[in-house]
Design a protein around this motif. Structure first.
Motif, PDB file in Angstrom:
ATOM      1  N   ARG A 167       0.823  -4.765 104.390  1.00 14.95           N
ATOM      2  CA  ARG A 167       1.345  -6.024 103.860  1.00 14.95           C
ATOM      3  C   ARG A 167       0.709  -6.349 102.513  1.00 14.95           C
ATOM      4  O   ARG A 167       1.393  -6.754 101.567  1.00 14.95           O
ATOM      5  CB  ARG A 167       1.072  -7.147 104.865  1.00 14.95           C
ATOM      6  CG  ARG A 167       1.515  -8.524 104.415  1.00 14.95           C
ATOM      7  CD  ARG A 167       3.002  -8.610 104.258  1.00 14.95           C
ATOM      8  NE  ARG A 167       3.420  -9.978 103.980  1.00 14.95           N
ATOM      9  CZ  ARG A 167       4.644 -10.344 103.658  1.00 14.95           C
ATOM     10  NH1 ARG A 167       5.600  -9.427 103.575  1.00 14.95           N
ATOM     11  NH2 ARG A 167       4.937 -11.608 103.427  1.00 14.95           N
ATOM     12  N   ILE A 168      -0.602  -6.158 102.418  1.00 14.88           N
ATOM     13  CA  ILE A 168      -1.281  -6.419 101.146  1.00 14.88           C
ATOM     14  C   ILE A 168      -0.810  -5.432 100.083  1.00 14.88           C
ATOM     15  O   ILE A 168      -0.625  -5.797  98.909  1.00 14.88           O
ATOM     16  CB  ILE A 168      -2.806  -6.344 101.336  1.00 14.88           C
ATOM     17  CG1 ILE A 168      -3.286  -7.496 102.225  1.00 14.88           C
ATOM     18  CG2 ILE A 168      -3.525  -6.385  99.986  1.00 14.88           C
ATOM     19  CD1 ILE A 168      -4.761  -7.445 102.562  1.00 14.88           C
TER      20      ILE A 168
ATOM     21  N   ARG B 197      -3.129  -4.007 105.906  1.00 13.43           N
ATOM     22  CA  ARG B 197      -3.238  -3.220 104.667  1.00 13.43           C
ATOM     23  C   ARG B 197      -1.859  -2.983 104.057  1.00 13.43           C
ATOM     24  O   ARG B 197      -1.679  -3.102 102.837  1.00 13.43           O
ATOM     25  CB  ARG B 197      -3.923  -1.881 104.942  1.00 13.43           C
ATOM     26  CG  ARG B 197      -4.161  -1.054 103.675  1.00 13.43           C
ATOM     27  CD  ARG B 197      -4.542   0.376 104.016  1.00 13.43           C
ATOM     28  NE  ARG B 197      -5.791   0.444 104.734  1.00 13.43           N
ATOM     29  CZ  ARG B 197      -6.994   0.477 104.143  1.00 13.43           C
ATOM     30  NH1 ARG B 197      -7.069   0.419 102.822  1.00 13.43           N
ATOM     31  NH2 ARG B 197      -8.093   0.570 104.869  1.00 13.43           N
TER      32      ARG B 197
ATOM     33  N   ARG C 207       4.927 -15.258  97.628  1.00 13.19           N
ATOM     34  CA  ARG C 207       3.493 -15.033  97.464  1.00 13.19           C
ATOM     35  C   ARG C 207       2.982 -15.726  96.216  1.00 13.19           C
ATOM     36  O   ARG C 207       1.888 -16.266  96.194  1.00 13.19           O
ATOM     37  CB  ARG C 207       3.209 -13.527  97.369  1.00 13.19           C
ATOM     38  CG  ARG C 207       3.546 -12.735  98.617  1.00 13.19           C
ATOM     39  CD  ARG C 207       3.057 -11.293  98.447  1.00 13.19           C
ATOM     40  NE  ARG C 207       3.434 -10.462  99.581  1.00 13.19           N
ATOM     41  CZ  ARG C 207       4.356  -9.514  99.540  1.00 13.19           C
ATOM     42  NH1 ARG C 207       4.985  -9.272  98.407  1.00 13.19           N
ATOM     43  NH2 ARG C 207       4.638  -8.797 100.598  1.00 13.19           N
TER      44      ARG C 207
ATOM     45  N   ALA D 172      -2.571 -14.267  93.622  1.00 12.56           N
ATOM     46  CA  ALA D 172      -3.659 -13.347  93.960  1.00 12.56           C
ATOM     47  C   ALA D 172      -5.035 -13.970  93.785  1.00 12.56           C
ATOM     48  O   ALA D 172      -6.028 -13.433  94.277  1.00 12.56           O
ATOM     49  CB  ALA D 172      -3.563 -12.078  93.097  1.00 12.56           C
TER      50      ALA D 172
ATOM     51  N   LEU E  77      -7.777  -9.247 100.327  1.00 13.82           N
ATOM     52  CA  LEU E  77      -7.160  -8.764  99.094  1.00 13.82           C
ATOM     53  C   LEU E  77      -8.228  -8.171  98.186  1.00 13.82           C
ATOM     54  O   LEU E  77      -8.010  -7.136  97.538  1.00 13.82           O
ATOM     55  CB  LEU E  77      -6.434  -9.904  98.385  1.00 13.82           C
ATOM     56  CG  LEU E  77      -5.817  -9.579  97.021  1.00 13.82           C
ATOM     57  CD1 LEU E  77      -4.839  -8.427  97.126  1.00 13.82           C
ATOM     58  CD2 LEU E  77      -5.131 -10.821  96.441  1.00 13.82           C
TER      59      LEU E  77
ATOM     60  N   TRP F  94       0.526  -5.973  96.295  1.00 15.67           N
ATOM     61  CA  TRP F  94      -0.147  -5.277  95.196  1.00 15.67           C
ATOM     62  C   TRP F  94       0.872  -4.609  94.284  1.00 15.67           C
ATOM     63  O   TRP F  94       0.754  -4.665  93.060  1.00 15.67           O
ATOM     64  CB  TRP F  94      -1.110  -4.251  95.782  1.00 15.67           C
ATOM     65  CG  TRP F  94      -1.839  -3.399  94.801  1.00 15.67           C
ATOM     66  CD1 TRP F  94      -1.487  -2.151  94.369  1.00 15.67           C
ATOM     67  CD2 TRP F  94      -3.068  -3.700  94.122  1.00 15.67           C
ATOM     68  NE1 TRP F  94      -2.411  -1.656  93.481  1.00 15.67           N
ATOM     69  CE2 TRP F  94      -3.392  -2.589  93.312  1.00 15.67           C
ATOM     70  CE3 TRP F  94      -3.924  -4.806  94.143  1.00 15.67           C
ATOM     71  CZ2 TRP F  94      -4.538  -2.557  92.526  1.00 15.67           C
ATOM     72  CZ3 TRP F  94      -5.062  -4.767  93.347  1.00 15.67           C
ATOM     73  CH2 TRP F  94      -5.355  -3.656  92.555  1.00 15.67           C
TER      74      TRP F  94
END
Length: 242
Positions: free
Chosen positions: A155-156, A153, A57, A211, A232, A160
Protein backbone atom coordinates in the motif's frame (compact mmCIF):
# COMPACT_ATOMS: atom_id res chain seq x y z
CA UNK A 1 -18.08 22.24 -40.98
CA UNK A 2 -15.34 20.05 -39.60
CA UNK A 3 -16.53 16.94 -37.80
CA UNK A 4 -15.34 16.44 -34.23
CA UNK A 5 -14.70 12.80 -33.50
CA UNK A 6 -12.16 10.59 -31.83
CA UNK A 7 -11.42 9.92 -28.15
CA UNK A 8 -11.39 13.58 -27.12
CA UNK A 9 -14.81 14.24 -28.62
CA UNK A 10 -16.17 11.04 -27.05
CA UNK A 11 -14.86 12.08 -23.65
CA UNK A 12 -16.42 15.54 -24.02
CA UNK A 13 -19.74 13.97 -24.97
CA UNK A 14 -19.66 11.65 -21.96
CA UNK A 15 -18.80 14.59 -19.71
CA UNK A 16 -21.80 16.52 -21.02
CA UNK A 17 -24.08 13.53 -20.38
CA UNK A 18 -22.69 13.18 -16.85
CA UNK A 19 -23.18 16.87 -16.08
CA UNK A 20 -26.73 16.76 -17.41
CA UNK A 21 -27.47 13.75 -15.19
CA UNK A 22 -26.07 15.55 -12.13
CA UNK A 23 -27.99 18.74 -12.84
CA UNK A 24 -31.33 16.89 -12.69
CA UNK A 25 -30.66 15.02 -9.45
CA UNK A 26 -29.83 15.40 -5.81
CA UNK A 27 -27.09 12.88 -5.01
CA UNK A 28 -23.96 12.26 -2.97
CA UNK A 29 -21.08 11.12 -5.18
CA UNK A 30 -18.15 9.36 -3.48
CA UNK A 31 -14.80 9.33 -5.32
CA UNK A 32 -12.34 7.21 -3.39
CA UNK A 33 -8.51 7.26 -3.48
CA UNK A 34 -8.22 9.99 -6.12
CA UNK A 35 -4.62 10.21 -7.43
CA UNK A 36 -4.67 13.79 -8.76
CA UNK A 37 -6.85 16.74 -9.65
CA UNK A 38 -7.08 15.97 -13.37
CA UNK A 39 -8.67 12.57 -12.76
CA UNK A 40 -11.55 14.05 -10.77
CA UNK A 41 -12.07 17.62 -11.97
CA UNK A 42 -14.41 16.70 -14.82
CA UNK A 43 -16.57 14.62 -12.49
CA UNK A 44 -17.39 17.48 -10.14
CA UNK A 45 -20.87 18.96 -10.68
CA UNK A 46 -21.00 22.36 -12.37
CA UNK A 47 -24.53 23.05 -11.14
CA UNK A 48 -27.42 21.43 -9.31
CA UNK A 49 -27.86 20.03 -5.81
CA UNK A 50 -25.31 17.20 -5.86
CA UNK A 51 -22.44 16.94 -3.39
CA UNK A 52 -19.15 15.11 -3.84
CA UNK A 53 -17.00 13.41 -1.21
CA UNK A 54 -13.42 12.88 -2.38
CA UNK A 55 -10.79 10.85 -0.54
CA UNK A 56 -7.14 11.14 -1.49
CA UNK A 57 -3.67 10.64 -0.05
CA UNK A 58 -2.64 14.15 -1.02
CA UNK A 59 -4.23 17.56 -0.52
CA UNK A 60 -5.28 18.03 -4.18
CA UNK A 61 -4.44 21.76 -3.93
CA UNK A 62 -5.58 22.41 -7.51
CA UNK A 63 -9.24 21.78 -6.66
CA UNK A 64 -11.32 24.77 -5.61
CA UNK A 65 -13.60 25.62 -3.98
CA UNK A 66 -13.56 22.62 -1.65
CA UNK A 67 -13.77 22.03 2.09
CA UNK A 68 -10.74 19.99 3.15
CA UNK A 69 -10.69 17.73 6.19
CA UNK A 70 -7.31 16.30 7.15
CA UNK A 71 -7.72 12.93 8.86
CA UNK A 72 -5.09 12.56 11.59
CA UNK A 73 -3.55 9.28 12.65
CA UNK A 74 -5.60 7.22 15.08
CA UNK A 75 -5.27 8.25 18.70
CA UNK A 76 -3.96 5.55 21.04
CA UNK A 77 -7.44 4.81 22.39
CA UNK A 78 -8.97 4.52 18.93
CA UNK A 79 -6.16 2.26 17.71
CA UNK A 80 -6.45 0.02 20.77
CA UNK A 81 -10.20 -0.25 20.27
CA UNK A 82 -9.66 -1.36 16.66
CA UNK A 83 -6.99 -3.87 17.69
CA UNK A 84 -9.26 -5.24 20.43
CA UNK A 85 -12.09 -5.84 17.96
CA UNK A 86 -9.77 -8.02 15.91
CA UNK A 87 -7.96 -10.01 18.61
CA UNK A 88 -10.52 -9.85 21.39
CA UNK A 89 -10.72 -7.57 24.40
CA UNK A 90 -9.60 -10.39 26.70
CA UNK A 91 -6.33 -10.90 24.87
CA UNK A 92 -5.79 -7.15 24.78
CA UNK A 93 -6.06 -7.05 28.56
CA UNK A 94 -3.41 -9.75 29.02
CA UNK A 95 -0.68 -7.23 28.16
CA UNK A 96 -2.00 -3.67 27.69
CA UNK A 97 1.51 -2.20 27.64
CA UNK A 98 2.51 -4.43 24.71
CA UNK A 99 -0.75 -3.63 22.91
CA UNK A 100 0.04 0.07 23.23
CA UNK A 101 3.53 -0.53 21.82
CA UNK A 102 1.98 -2.31 18.83
CA UNK A 103 -0.39 0.49 17.88
CA UNK A 104 2.29 3.14 18.40
CA UNK A 105 4.72 1.18 16.22
CA UNK A 106 1.98 1.28 13.57
CA UNK A 107 2.08 5.07 13.78
CA UNK A 108 -1.68 5.20 14.21
CA UNK A 109 -2.12 4.07 10.60
CA UNK A 110 -5.51 2.29 10.48
CA UNK A 111 -4.40 -0.25 7.87
CA UNK A 112 -1.30 -1.16 9.88
CA UNK A 113 -3.31 -1.60 13.08
CA UNK A 114 -5.85 -3.69 11.17
CA UNK A 115 -3.16 -5.90 9.63
CA UNK A 116 -1.55 -6.35 13.05
CA UNK A 117 -4.88 -7.48 14.43
CA UNK A 118 -5.56 -9.86 11.55
CA UNK A 119 -2.08 -11.37 11.91
CA UNK A 120 -2.39 -11.80 15.67
CA UNK A 121 -5.88 -13.28 15.28
CA UNK A 122 -4.31 -16.12 13.30
CA UNK A 123 -1.12 -16.40 15.40
CA UNK A 124 -2.96 -17.07 18.65
CA UNK A 125 0.19 -18.43 20.28
CA UNK A 126 2.23 -15.27 19.69
CA UNK A 127 2.63 -13.08 22.79
CA UNK A 128 1.75 -9.44 22.20
CA UNK A 129 5.12 -8.39 23.63
CA UNK A 130 7.00 -10.49 21.10
CA UNK A 131 5.03 -9.03 18.21
CA UNK A 132 5.61 -5.53 19.61
CA UNK A 133 9.36 -6.25 19.63
CA UNK A 134 9.18 -7.23 15.96
CA UNK A 135 7.38 -4.03 15.03
CA UNK A 136 9.82 -1.91 17.04
CA UNK A 137 12.68 -3.22 14.88
CA UNK A 138 13.05 -0.78 11.95
CA UNK A 139 14.64 -3.47 9.79
CA UNK A 140 11.69 -5.84 10.03
CA UNK A 141 8.58 -3.82 10.86
CA UNK A 142 7.17 -3.68 7.33
CA UNK A 143 7.81 -7.39 6.83
CA UNK A 144 5.61 -8.10 9.85
CA UNK A 145 2.69 -6.05 8.56
CA UNK A 146 1.34 -8.63 6.14
CA UNK A 147 -1.83 -10.68 6.56
CA UNK A 148 -2.65 -12.95 3.63
CA UNK A 149 -2.90 -10.78 0.55
CA UNK A 150 -3.05 -7.54 2.55
CA UNK A 151 0.33 -5.80 2.77
CA UNK A 152 1.10 -2.43 4.32
CA UNK A 153 4.35 -2.27 2.33
CA UNK A 154 2.46 -2.74 -0.94
CA UNK A 155 0.00 0.00 0.00
CA UNK A 156 2.81 2.41 0.85
CA UNK A 157 4.62 1.47 -2.37
CA UNK A 158 1.55 2.50 -4.36
CA UNK A 159 1.66 5.96 -2.79
CA UNK A 160 5.42 6.12 -3.31
CA UNK A 161 4.95 5.59 -7.05
CA UNK A 162 2.50 8.50 -7.15
CA UNK A 163 5.23 10.88 -5.95
CA UNK A 164 7.38 12.80 -8.39
CA UNK A 165 10.99 11.60 -8.66
CA UNK A 166 12.29 14.70 -6.90
CA UNK A 167 9.82 14.30 -4.06
CA UNK A 168 10.94 10.69 -3.53
CA UNK A 169 14.58 11.75 -3.18
CA UNK A 170 13.67 14.52 -0.75
CA UNK A 171 11.43 12.24 1.30
CA UNK A 172 14.17 9.63 1.60
CA UNK A 173 16.55 12.25 3.02
CA UNK A 174 13.97 13.72 5.39
CA UNK A 175 13.09 10.24 6.63
CA UNK A 176 16.57 10.06 8.17
CA UNK A 177 15.58 12.93 10.48
CA UNK A 178 12.57 11.32 12.12
CA UNK A 179 14.21 8.83 14.50
CA UNK A 180 14.01 11.36 17.32
CA UNK A 181 10.64 12.83 16.40
CA UNK A 182 9.82 15.58 13.94
CA UNK A 183 12.15 17.92 12.11
CA UNK A 184 12.41 21.68 11.71
CA UNK A 185 12.93 23.65 8.53
CA UNK A 186 16.56 24.32 9.50
CA UNK A 187 17.25 20.59 9.84
CA UNK A 188 15.52 19.93 6.53
CA UNK A 189 17.68 22.53 4.78
CA UNK A 190 20.81 20.95 6.24
CA UNK A 191 19.77 17.44 5.23
CA UNK A 192 18.91 18.57 1.71
CA UNK A 193 22.00 20.77 1.46
CA UNK A 194 19.98 23.68 0.15
CA UNK A 195 18.84 27.15 1.12
CA UNK A 196 15.80 28.13 3.14
CA UNK A 197 13.56 28.92 0.18
CA UNK A 198 14.31 25.63 -1.56
CA UNK A 199 13.74 23.71 1.68
CA UNK A 200 10.35 25.38 2.17
CA UNK A 201 9.30 24.44 -1.38
CA UNK A 202 10.51 20.85 -0.95
CA UNK A 203 8.75 20.31 2.37
CA UNK A 204 5.53 21.97 1.23
CA UNK A 205 5.48 19.84 -1.92
CA UNK A 206 5.50 16.75 0.29
CA UNK A 207 2.76 18.23 2.47
CA UNK A 208 0.66 18.68 -0.68
CA UNK A 209 1.30 15.01 -1.53
CA UNK A 210 0.32 13.86 1.95
CA UNK A 211 3.78 12.46 2.70
CA UNK A 212 4.71 14.99 5.40
CA UNK A 213 2.45 16.27 8.16
CA UNK A 214 2.49 19.80 9.49
CA UNK A 215 0.92 21.52 12.52
CA UNK A 216 -2.86 21.93 12.39
CA UNK A 217 -2.79 25.57 13.51
CA UNK A 218 -1.07 28.54 11.95
CA UNK A 219 2.63 28.75 12.68
CA UNK A 220 5.60 30.23 10.85
CA UNK A 221 7.65 27.86 8.72
CA UNK A 222 10.67 28.23 11.03
CA UNK A 223 8.70 27.37 14.16
CA UNK A 224 6.84 24.41 12.64
CA UNK A 225 7.67 20.84 13.55
CA UNK A 226 7.14 18.60 10.54
CA UNK A 227 6.82 14.83 10.62
CA UNK A 228 7.13 11.85 8.29
CA UNK A 229 4.79 9.01 9.35
CA UNK A 230 6.90 6.21 10.85
CA UNK A 231 6.09 3.43 8.39
CA UNK A 232 6.42 5.71 5.37
CA UNK A 233 9.78 6.84 6.73
CA UNK A 234 10.95 3.23 7.07
CA UNK A 235 9.88 2.50 3.51
CA UNK A 236 11.58 5.63 2.17
CA UNK A 237 14.86 4.72 3.87
CA UNK A 238 14.66 1.22 2.41
CA UNK A 239 14.15 2.64 -1.07
CA UNK A 240 17.07 5.03 -0.66
CA UNK A 241 19.30 2.05 0.03
CA UNK A 242 18.19 0.15 -3.09
Amino acid sequence: AARADGPAASADALADVWQAWLARRRALIVLDDVPDEASVRGLLPRSGACSVLVTARGQLPGLAPVHRIALPALADGEALELLGKLIGAGRLRTDPAAALRIVRACGGLPLAVEVSGMRLAVLRHLPLAEYADRLDDPAGALDELVAGDVSVRRRIASGWQDLADGDRRVLARLAELVDDGGFTLDRAAAALDCGERAAVRAVESLIDAGAVTSPAGEVTAHAALYEVPRLLGLFARDREGV
